[in-house]
Design a protein around this motif. Structure first.
Motif, mmCIF file in Angstrom:
data_model
loop_
_atom_site.group_PDB
_atom_site.id
_atom_site.type_symbol
_atom_site.label_atom_id
_atom_site.label_comp_id
_atom_site.label_asym_id
_atom_site.label_seq_id
_atom_site.Cartn_x
_atom_site.Cartn_y
_atom_site.Cartn_z
ATOM 1 N N ASN A 1 0.827 -1.208 0.000
ATOM 2 C CA ASN A 1 0.000 0.000 0.000
ATOM 3 C C ASN A 1 0.858 1.252 0.000
ATOM 4 O OD1 ASN A 1 -2.993 -0.889 0.555
ATOM 5 N ND2 ASN A 1 -1.708 -2.179 1.867
ATOM 6 N N LEU A 2 0.384 2.236 -0.738
ATOM 7 C CA LEU A 2 1.068 3.529 -0.755
ATOM 8 C C LEU A 2 0.035 4.618 -0.523
ATOM 9 C CD1 LEU A 2 3.864 5.000 -2.735
ATOM 10 C CD2 LEU A 2 1.644 6.044 -3.120
ATOM 11 N N HIS A 3 0.344 5.496 0.407
ATOM 12 C CA HIS A 3 -0.532 6.623 0.713
ATOM 13 C C HIS A 3 0.101 7.906 0.191
ATOM 14 C CE1 HIS A 3 -1.343 10.089 3.432
ATOM 15 N NE2 HIS A 3 -2.581 9.760 3.129
ATOM 16 N N ARG B 1 -1.884 3.401 10.502
ATOM 17 C CA ARG B 1 -1.701 2.080 11.118
ATOM 18 C C ARG B 1 -2.561 1.026 10.433
ATOM 19 N NH1 ARG B 1 -0.362 5.344 15.617
ATOM 20 N NH2 ARG B 1 -2.527 5.807 16.150
ATOM 21 N N LYS B 2 -3.740 1.454 9.981
ATOM 22 C CA LYS B 2 -4.625 0.521 9.261
ATOM 23 C C LYS B 2 -3.947 0.048 7.958
ATOM 24 C CE LYS B 2 -8.841 0.065 9.399
ATOM 25 N NZ LYS B 2 -9.635 -1.006 10.005
ATOM 26 N N LEU B 3 -3.428 1.014 7.190
ATOM 27 C CA LEU B 3 -2.766 0.637 5.928
ATOM 28 C C LEU B 3 -1.518 -0.215 6.202
ATOM 29 C CD1 LEU B 3 -2.987 3.852 3.697
ATOM 30 C CD2 LEU B 3 -4.207 1.703 3.378
ATOM 31 N N ARG C 1 7.640 -3.373 6.020
ATOM 32 C CA ARG C 1 6.405 -3.656 5.272
ATOM 33 C C ARG C 1 6.414 -2.933 3.932
ATOM 34 N NH1 ARG C 1 1.942 -5.818 8.517
ATOM 35 N NH2 ARG C 1 2.965 -6.546 10.410
ATOM 36 N N GLY C 2 5.678 -3.489 3.000
ATOM 37 C CA GLY C 2 5.496 -2.851 1.699
ATOM 38 C C GLY C 2 4.475 -1.746 1.822
ATOM 39 N N PHE C 3 4.881 -0.675 2.473
ATOM 40 C CA PHE C 3 3.962 0.416 2.801
ATOM 41 C C PHE C 3 4.721 1.736 2.817
ATOM 42 C CE2 PHE C 3 1.927 2.803 6.488
ATOM 43 C CZ PHE C 3 0.945 3.387 5.686
ATOM 44 N N VAL C 4 4.160 2.726 2.141
ATOM 45 C CA VAL C 4 4.749 4.075 2.187
ATOM 46 C C VAL C 4 3.637 5.042 2.613
ATOM 47 C CG1 VAL C 4 5.936 5.898 0.914
ATOM 48 C CG2 VAL C 4 6.367 3.506 0.330
ATOM 49 N N PHE C 5 3.918 5.853 3.603
ATOM 50 C CA PHE C 5 2.951 6.837 4.085
ATOM 51 C C PHE C 5 3.457 8.235 3.758
ATOM 52 C CE2 PHE C 5 0.659 9.313 7.363
ATOM 53 C CZ PHE C 5 -0.626 8.891 7.071
ATOM 54 N N ASN C 6 2.546 9.112 3.375
ATOM 55 C CA ASN C 6 2.918 10.485 2.989
ATOM 56 C C ASN C 6 3.817 10.516 1.762
ATOM 57 O OD1 ASN C 6 1.551 12.178 4.671
ATOM 58 N ND2 ASN C 6 3.170 12.228 6.238
ATOM 59 N N ALA C 7 3.547 9.652 0.804
ATOM 60 C CA ALA C 7 4.441 9.541 -0.357
ATOM 61 C C ALA C 7 4.399 10.815 -1.196
ATOM 62 C CB ALA C 7 4.022 8.354 -1.218
ATOM 63 N N ASP C 8 5.579 11.194 -1.700
ATOM 64 C CA ASP C 8 5.637 12.282 -2.673
ATOM 65 C C ASP C 8 5.834 11.655 -4.063
ATOM 66 O OD1 ASP C 8 8.259 11.474 -2.735
ATOM 67 O OD2 ASP C 8 9.033 13.213 -1.647
ATOM 68 N N ALA C 9 6.036 12.526 -5.083
ATOM 69 C CA ALA C 9 6.078 12.012 -6.457
ATOM 70 C C ALA C 9 7.180 10.972 -6.643
ATOM 71 C CB ALA C 9 6.269 13.176 -7.430
#
Lengths: 255, 296
Positions: free
Chosen positions: B216-218, B242-244, B271-279
């Motif tokens: 997931n990427l946010h 935390r949910k993502l 984890r395969g997770f990025v929060f607050n991702a930029d370009a």
């Protein structure tokens, strides 16, 4: 000096001969003689376009061209390649298969292959001994065998050192020097040299570490000819002893 | 050992992209060199990824079907996001993706002079240098399959359910494949219910080579630093993050190795997770999250 060369190869499962991307030279098995004999094996990279043809050009340029240093061989191959590439789009047009968008970028990036070249040189007249030298870029390997013993393994001598991104020879000179390694030694009459692309070479080194004599097993498989060799490779693949990749074994027996 | 299956035409795998197309995707994204909407940045990254995948799988006889790809949009509706000849198709073999971009834009690549070190021999000088330059400077056609869209809510649960159905069906036919990878790109909370249970259902699907991967990427418009591939959730700022996180699979070792090559130091359990991702972190997420070994 005299030597007998025999080559056996097999594409990966599900691929036909046209999709086989290793290349070796000489292409014809049999006895060779002369003061200097050259043999070469290359493995075209999966992720680049025309890599099988590039591998073929490299091995032919090494074995059939003038006896230059490897840097000259590689740059000479690049010269030929780039001249050929200029007319390639027109050839494709003429064949009714114009170049697609996904090929344009691949062609601009160049073709890539590993390369292994081996030269055997005569000793003094009447001598049973001579010198060998080898150059390699990437993970195509040379094994030097004498009386059932492995004397040398080049450029990789441990199965754990194979990776999914070995050094490659690019058809484009992009500023980075070729990562060429070199080795040399002596041969005696009766010695055998085996050249192998990565899947087979890795199997070979794993067997050597495990205390088996993979060279004996391989020698039997090679001696049996193409169909039994293919069957033997299929069995190694199905037992997951060998990766399902193009497989080539070039065996040179010094006579 | 998981995630080591060879990928071949006889044993292909699949990528499923879930793309948030809600109204808020029209807000600007952080970290872009030129001002850009989140939807534009994602469309560019997905088109770039598909293009690169086609180039890597191209051979003289065409693009090989090592991969099948689905791009599902979720916003005003949930469904396949390919345009043109592939419109309405869910999971498409890569050769067909390559054959049917919605349109091709012509661009000139980076000049060869900037890619050649001074003093390099061979192609850098003489006739062969000119030849190489001529080849490298030919205009290339850049494909577009997926257009930016920003309209409606964020029905993430339905999108994940779509991915679950695609992957389950795929595994029934390809039980020995490299595990399919589902990549979800969103900028907000689900508006059609809790996505966690269906996310968990996806992660429980397995091939003989291991569990399906869900990443997931946010996306964010603010300028706070992205949190990339965290190993623990206590570092995350809120319940949504935390949910993502809880919906994201651990990165297999070969993906962590790829991340290391890109200069990221990832801890065990990342984890395969990025929060607050930029370009730029969208591109990096796709790069690392689609990394596979043993393509034959």
């Amino acid at each position: 000096m005299r030597a007998r060369v025999s080559s056996l190869w097999l594409p990966r499962t599900g691929c036909g001969p046209a999709e086989y991307q290793d290349a070796f030279c000489p292409r014809v098995d049999g006895e060779r003689s002369g003061p200097r004999l050259r043999f070469a094996l290359a493995d075209g990279a999966t992720e680049s376009l025309l890599s099988g043809r590039w591998a073929d050009l490299l091995v032919r340029n090494y074995c059939r061209g003038p006896a230059r240093q490897v840097a000259g061989v590689l740059d000479g191959a690049r010269e030929i390649w780039n001249r050929q590439l200029l007319t390639y789009p027109q050839q494709r047009e003429d064949a009714g298969r114009p170049i697609q968008w996904f090929e344009e970028r691949g062609l601009a990036r160049g073709a890539h292959a590993t390369f292994l070249g081996v030269q055997l040189s005569s000793g003094r007249a009447g001598s049973r001994r001579g010198a060998w030298s080898a150059v390699a870029i990437g993970d195509t390997c040379l094994f030097h065998l004498r009386e059932g013993r492995l004397l040398a393994s080049f450029p990789i001598d441990e199965a754990g050192l194979f990776s999914s991104s070995p050094p490659l020879v690019s058809s484009r000179r992009n500023g980075a020097p070729d990562r060429t390694e070199a080795a040399r030694g002596d041969w005696l009459k009766g010695d055998t040299f085996v050249m192998a692309t990565d899947a087979l070479a890795r199997w070979f080194l794993q067997g050597a570490v495990a205390g088996r004599s993979p060279w004996s097993e391989l020698a039997s498989a090679v001696a049996a000819g193409p169909a039994p060799f293919a069957e033997w490779v299929h069995e190694r693949r199905s037992l997951r002893e060998m990766a399902d990749d193009d497989v080539t074994a070039v065996t040179v027996d010094v006579l | 050992m998981s995630y080591t299956a060879e990928i071949s035409r006889a044993n292909p795998t699949c990528f499923v992209f879930l793309i948030d197309q809600s109204l808020s995707m029209s807000d600007p994204i952080g970290g872009a060199a030129v001002p850009m909407r989140k939807a534009d940045a994602v469309a560019e990254a997905i088109n770039g990824f598909l293009s690169e995948l086609c180039v890597k799988c191209a051979k003289e006889d065409g693009v090989r079907d090592y991969f099948h790809v689905a791009v599902i949009g979720y916003g005003a509706e949930v469904g396949p996001a390919f345009r043109g000849g592939l419109a309405g198709r869910w999971l498409v073999p890569l050769s067909e993706v390559a054959a049917a971009p919605y349109r091709l834009e012509e661009r000139v690549p980076v000049p060869v002079a900037t890619m050649t070190a001074p003093g390099a021999t061979g192609l850098a000088g003489g006739l062969s240098g000119q030849v190489a330059q001529a080849i490298a400077e030919r205009p290339v056609r850049v494909p577009v399959w997926f257009e930016p869209t920003a309209f409606g809510d964020t029905p993430m649960r339905a999108a994940l359910a779509g991915a679950h159905a695609i992957v389950r069906e795929w595994l029934a036919v390809h039980p020995g494949c490299f595990p399919p990878i589902v990549l979800n790109i969103t900028d907000g909370e689900s508006t059609d219910g809790d996505p966690a249970p269906i996310a968990s259902d996806i992660q429980e699907l397995v091939s003989a080579d291991g569990p399906v991967l869900l990443f997931n990427l946010h996306l964010s418009e603010d300028r706070s630093d992205p949190i990339a591939f965290p190993p623990e959730q206590f570092r995350l700022p809120d319940d949504f993050a935390r949910k993502l996180f809880s919906m994201s699979s651990r990165l297999p070792e070969h993906m962590r190795a790829m991340a290391r090559q890109q200069g990221l130091t990832l801890e065990q359990g990342a984890r395969g997770f990025v929060f607050n991702a930029d370009a730029s972190s969208v591109v990096q997420f796709l790069d690392i999250g689609t990394q596979v070994l043993n393509v034959r």
